[in-house]
Design an enzyme around this catalytic site. Sequence first.
Site, mmCIF file in Angstrom:
data_model
loop_
_atom_site.group_PDB
_atom_site.id
_atom_site.type_symbol
_atom_site.label_atom_id
_atom_site.label_comp_id
_atom_site.label_asym_id
_atom_site.label_seq_id
_atom_site.Cartn_x
_atom_site.Cartn_y
_atom_site.Cartn_z
ATOM 1 N N HIS A 82 -7.580 -10.009 9.694
ATOM 2 C CA HIS A 82 -7.214 -8.694 10.247
ATOM 3 C C HIS A 82 -7.840 -8.446 11.626
ATOM 4 O O HIS A 82 -8.176 -7.293 11.952
ATOM 5 C CB HIS A 82 -7.643 -7.579 9.287
ATOM 6 C CG HIS A 82 -6.928 -7.637 7.970
ATOM 7 N ND1 HIS A 82 -5.572 -7.516 7.860
ATOM 8 C CD2 HIS A 82 -7.386 -7.816 6.711
ATOM 9 C CE1 HIS A 82 -5.218 -7.624 6.586
ATOM 10 N NE2 HIS A 82 -6.298 -7.819 5.875
ATOM 11 N N ASN A 127 -6.294 -2.096 -3.939
ATOM 12 C CA ASN A 127 -5.527 -2.960 -3.036
ATOM 13 C C ASN A 127 -4.686 -3.987 -3.807
ATOM 14 O O ASN A 127 -3.672 -4.474 -3.325
ATOM 15 C CB ASN A 127 -6.497 -3.673 -2.079
ATOM 16 C CG ASN A 127 -5.787 -4.363 -0.924
ATOM 17 O OD1 ASN A 127 -5.124 -3.712 -0.122
ATOM 18 N ND2 ASN A 127 -5.894 -5.674 -0.852
ATOM 19 N N LYS A 157 -10.171 -11.696 -3.909
ATOM 20 C CA LYS A 157 -10.289 -10.334 -4.478
ATOM 21 C C LYS A 157 -9.356 -10.143 -5.668
ATOM 22 O O LYS A 157 -9.779 -9.687 -6.730
ATOM 23 C CB LYS A 157 -9.915 -9.259 -3.431
ATOM 24 C CG LYS A 157 -10.797 -9.207 -2.216
ATOM 25 C CD LYS A 157 -10.377 -8.081 -1.280
ATOM 26 C CE LYS A 157 -9.050 -8.257 -0.575
ATOM 27 N NZ LYS A 157 -8.965 -9.409 0.335
#
Length: 462
Positions: free
Chosen positions: A191, A143, A120
Amino acid sequence: MIILVGLGLSGVSCLRYLRDHDTPYAQLPITVLDSRLKVPNQAQLQREFPELNLKLGPLNKAAFQEASRVILSPGMSHWAPQIRDWLGPYTPIQGDISLFAQALQARPTPVLGITGSNGKSTVTTLVAELLRAEGLSVKAGGNLGTPALDLLPRDGAWPDVFVLELSSFQLELIDTLALCLASILNVSPDHLDHYDGNYQDYINAKLRIFLNTEVIIANRDDSTLMSLLPKDRPWIQFGLAKPEHARDYGIQSIGEDAYLCRGNVPYLPVKKMNLHGKHNLSNALAALAFTEATLDRVGRRNPDDAPPPKALAALLAFKGLPHRCQWVRNHQGVQWINDSKGTNVGASVQALLGLKDTIPGQWILLAGGDGKSADFTPLLSAAKDTVKHAILFGKDKHLLAECLSPEIPCEIVNSLDDAVQEAANLARAGDGVLLSPACASWDQFKDYAARGEAYEALVKAL
Ligand code: UMA
Ligand code: ADP
């Protein structure tokens, strides 16, 4: 009353936004809750917001009694179901990205959205740099670091485009965000502690990026994702093979050399790029897809024009971001590499595969930290042919050893410091030492950057 949960970077950006912008709920008082007993930079925040009504400590129902709107920080998104139970169905629960979307309603501007388990930050940064090279004014963040709301200009100088890196936590809390182009670059487990071990819930959070997206940039090499993408929108595809369609991106061989290409049109030779590893070719192709589609969209070119030359030059020049497979030092013939941003298993697998051919079979891997409930098995498959020794540290070092030790000699140490010393003892000229932890850093460091900086300092001190 607005209840804002979390006083991290996002929470503070929300406070600034509510203070400085004319919102429909500007008159509402704000209470800030943070479940921690101490928040970072509290004194400084109280100077910036002298009226701050801050309550620290575990969240409870009573604190939400007077809420007419709740704004949750991304790291607290897993609290949304509990808070919904406390509030009933009608009180909005939003995140910073929802506020960002609302702010744009008054001033519609193209927004690009980038999520995925890995790549990302690299793709978000690349897209911003390629578009800037072509003369667009670009604000990039989310982010990635600068919270989305802090990207909103205060002086009226509005950008041509916003590029947002979006995490699954942020995507859980979006409602109206309209994206002209968006991609889930890839998915692999991450996560899982946050998603109670449910990988599908993590993927579902990522898929929310397409709720209001016009054109999807799709990774045709990720079969899990391809079967889940919405079929009612146009797609532009990228992948490592030669593309089948004229508008899609891929790689083709011309003579001895591999080229990034679109359809049959060669764009640039892979060997001239400064980014290394197959995963980075995938990132570069995704970035090209975003860049050209954006230039078409803002009227800077037509879809059938020649490749944008300045963007291609910027792509060739891009050397990658710090802490991502970054070369640190050659010390007595040993190459030391920092991939501290390898914070999940998928990232470290790609780092090992990408570096495989540079020093075949001679790597010492430093790994460990908070594994976030991941299954480390894929790391063994990637490491067994290339890693001659693993040195493990941090919270989940024993879990890693359990997984790797059947095939790879493992050493368990207490700290990164010890890991570097042990690697220096074991390494011989011609070897490589790779820090790619496959874990978050939070058990021993502030973040992955602090871990990477500590590693570089230790390596330079050898
Ligand atoms: N926390 C509490 N109680 C609270 C509030 C926060 O315990 O009441 C904890 C969270 O569980 C978390 C930490 O404090 O462990 C920070 O949470 P936060 O939501 O306040 O985080 P921010 O400082 O606002 O930073 C967030 C992103 N962090 C997270 O989502 C955990 C940052 O991404 C992002 O750069 C920033 O917003 C600006 O948009 C970092 C990250 O690690 C790089 N992201 C994860 C990832 O990339 O894997 C998702
Ligand atoms: P993110 O922002 O998603 O964490 P980064 O661009 O910061 O991703 O890269 C983090 C790490 O992920 C890199 O150091 C590399 O090991 C791995 N990585 C980068 N791009 C990819 C990709 N496309 N596929 C798989 N792994 C990748």
